[in-house]
Design a protein around this motif. Structure first.
Motif, PDB file in Angstrom:
ATOM      1  N   CYS A  44       0.452  11.703  -9.198  1.00 34.73           N
ATOM      2  CA  CYS A  44      -0.961  12.043  -9.377  1.00 34.73           C
ATOM      3  C   CYS A  44      -1.495  13.109  -8.419  1.00 34.73           C
ATOM      4  N   MET A  45      -0.845  13.337  -7.317  1.00 35.85           N
ATOM      5  CA  MET A  45      -1.394  14.216  -6.294  1.00 35.85           C
ATOM      6  C   MET A  45      -0.388  15.307  -5.918  1.00 35.85           C
TER       7      MET A  45
ATOM      8  N   ASP B  83       3.119   5.981  -2.600  1.00 42.32           N
ATOM      9  CA  ASP B  83       4.288   6.710  -3.095  1.00 42.32           C
ATOM     10  C   ASP B  83       4.139   7.047  -4.580  1.00 42.32           C
ATOM     11  N   TYR B  84       3.620   6.105  -5.348  1.00 42.67           N
ATOM     12  CA  TYR B  84       3.379   6.361  -6.767  1.00 42.67           C
ATOM     13  C   TYR B  84       2.404   7.534  -6.928  1.00 42.67           C
ATOM     14  N   LEU B  85       1.314   7.524  -6.146  1.00 46.44           N
ATOM     15  CA  LEU B  85       0.338   8.615  -6.221  1.00 46.44           C
ATOM     16  C   LEU B  85       0.968   9.943  -5.810  1.00 46.44           C
TER      17      LEU B  85
ATOM     18  N   LYS C 170       0.831  -1.211   0.000  1.00 43.98           N
ATOM     19  CA  LYS C 170       0.000   0.000   0.000  1.00 43.98           C
ATOM     20  C   LYS C 170       0.864   1.258   0.000  1.00 43.98           C
ATOM     21  N   ILE C 171       1.951   1.214   0.739  1.00 42.12           N
ATOM     22  CA  ILE C 171       2.845   2.371   0.792  1.00 42.12           C
ATOM     23  C   ILE C 171       3.479   2.618  -0.571  1.00 42.12           C
ATOM     24  N   GLN C 172       3.864   1.554  -1.276  1.00 40.53           N
ATOM     25  CA  GLN C 172       4.419   1.722  -2.617  1.00 40.53           C
ATOM     26  C   GLN C 172       3.395   2.352  -3.557  1.00 40.53           C
TER      27      GLN C 172
ATOM     28  N   GLY D  75       5.473  16.840   0.318  1.00 39.46           N
ATOM     29  CA  GLY D  75       6.432  15.745   0.289  1.00 39.46           C
ATOM     30  C   GLY D  75       6.238  14.922  -0.973  1.00 39.46           C
ATOM     31  N   SER D  76       7.254  14.138  -1.303  1.00 37.34           N
ATOM     32  CA  SER D  76       7.148  13.343  -2.520  1.00 37.34           C
ATOM     33  C   SER D  76       6.972  11.866  -2.223  1.00 37.34           C
ATOM     34  N   THR D  77       7.021  11.490  -0.947  1.00 36.42           N
ATOM     35  CA  THR D  77       6.779  10.102  -0.548  1.00 36.42           C
ATOM     36  C   THR D  77       5.907  10.088   0.696  1.00 36.42           C
ATOM     37  N   VAL D  78       5.372   8.916   1.004  1.00 39.30           N
ATOM     38  CA  VAL D  78       4.564   8.772   2.220  1.00 39.30           C
ATOM     39  C   VAL D  78       5.426   9.101   3.442  1.00 39.30           C
ATOM     40  N   GLU D  79       6.662   8.654   3.438  1.00 40.04           N
ATOM     41  CA  GLU D  79       7.545   8.918   4.578  1.00 40.04           C
ATOM     42  C   GLU D  79       7.752  10.415   4.794  1.00 40.04           C
TER      43      GLU D  79
END
Length: 164
Positions: free
Chosen positions: A103-104, A97-99, A92-94, A109-113
């Motif tokens: 897409c968003m 991260d793609y979104l 789900k995190i991957q 930030g550019s990643t979930v982290e």
């Protein structure tokens, strides 16, 4: 800092115990005129998100005349890397991260982290939130916005004004 004691002031603060008495003393605002919105960090990540909604409602419902974006330096508790708790959600995190990357663009930030950890540079975080509040079309021009940093070094709090 010597503010009008009778005006309503809103503090957007980090989740840190004991800030209100320090801020009350420094700003000379009575407790009954202080409103506080606490958040993990001082980031307002979206100009039409829940935090900004609370700021706008406070301005109009409580007649807030001044807003302080308050960051905390040398926090007594360390930030926990939340992603270590999400090992079971790797797929789900991957996807997220793609979104974030494709897409968003409104995500900070550019990643979930990066999104979860927020901005580590407290001055940048305060300046970004200052800009979101100051330039929001629903925030009246008479509302003053300031940035402060509370430094809890050695258990002795000190306040530094952030030039904005």
């Amino acid at each position: 800092m010597n503010l009008n004691e009778n005006k309503k002031v809103l503090f957007l603060t980090d989740i840190e115990n004991g800030l209100e008495p320090i801020l009350q003393e420094v700003t000379n605002i009575r407790a009954e005129n202080m409103l506080t919105i606490q958040n993990y960090g001082t980031d307002i990540s979206h100009p039409y998100g829940d935090i900004m909604r609370s700021v706008i409602i406070a301005i109009y419902q409580e007649n807030v005349e001044e807003i302080f974006v308050v960051g905390t330096k040398d926090k007594r508790t360390d930030t926990v890397n939340i992603l270590t708790q999400f090992e079971s959600m790797k797929d789900k995190i991957q996807t997220l991260d793609y979104l974030f990357q494709n897409c968003m663009p409104e995500f900070s930030g550019s990643t979930v982290e990066e999104w979860l950890n927020g901005n580590e540079n407290i001055i940048d975080s305060i300046e970004k939130s200052f800009d979101v509040i100051r330039h929001h079309p629903l925030v009246p021009s008479y509302v003053k916005v300031c940035g402060l940093i509370v430094n809890n070094k050695d258990g002795k709090p000190s306040i530094v004004e952030v030039p904005t």
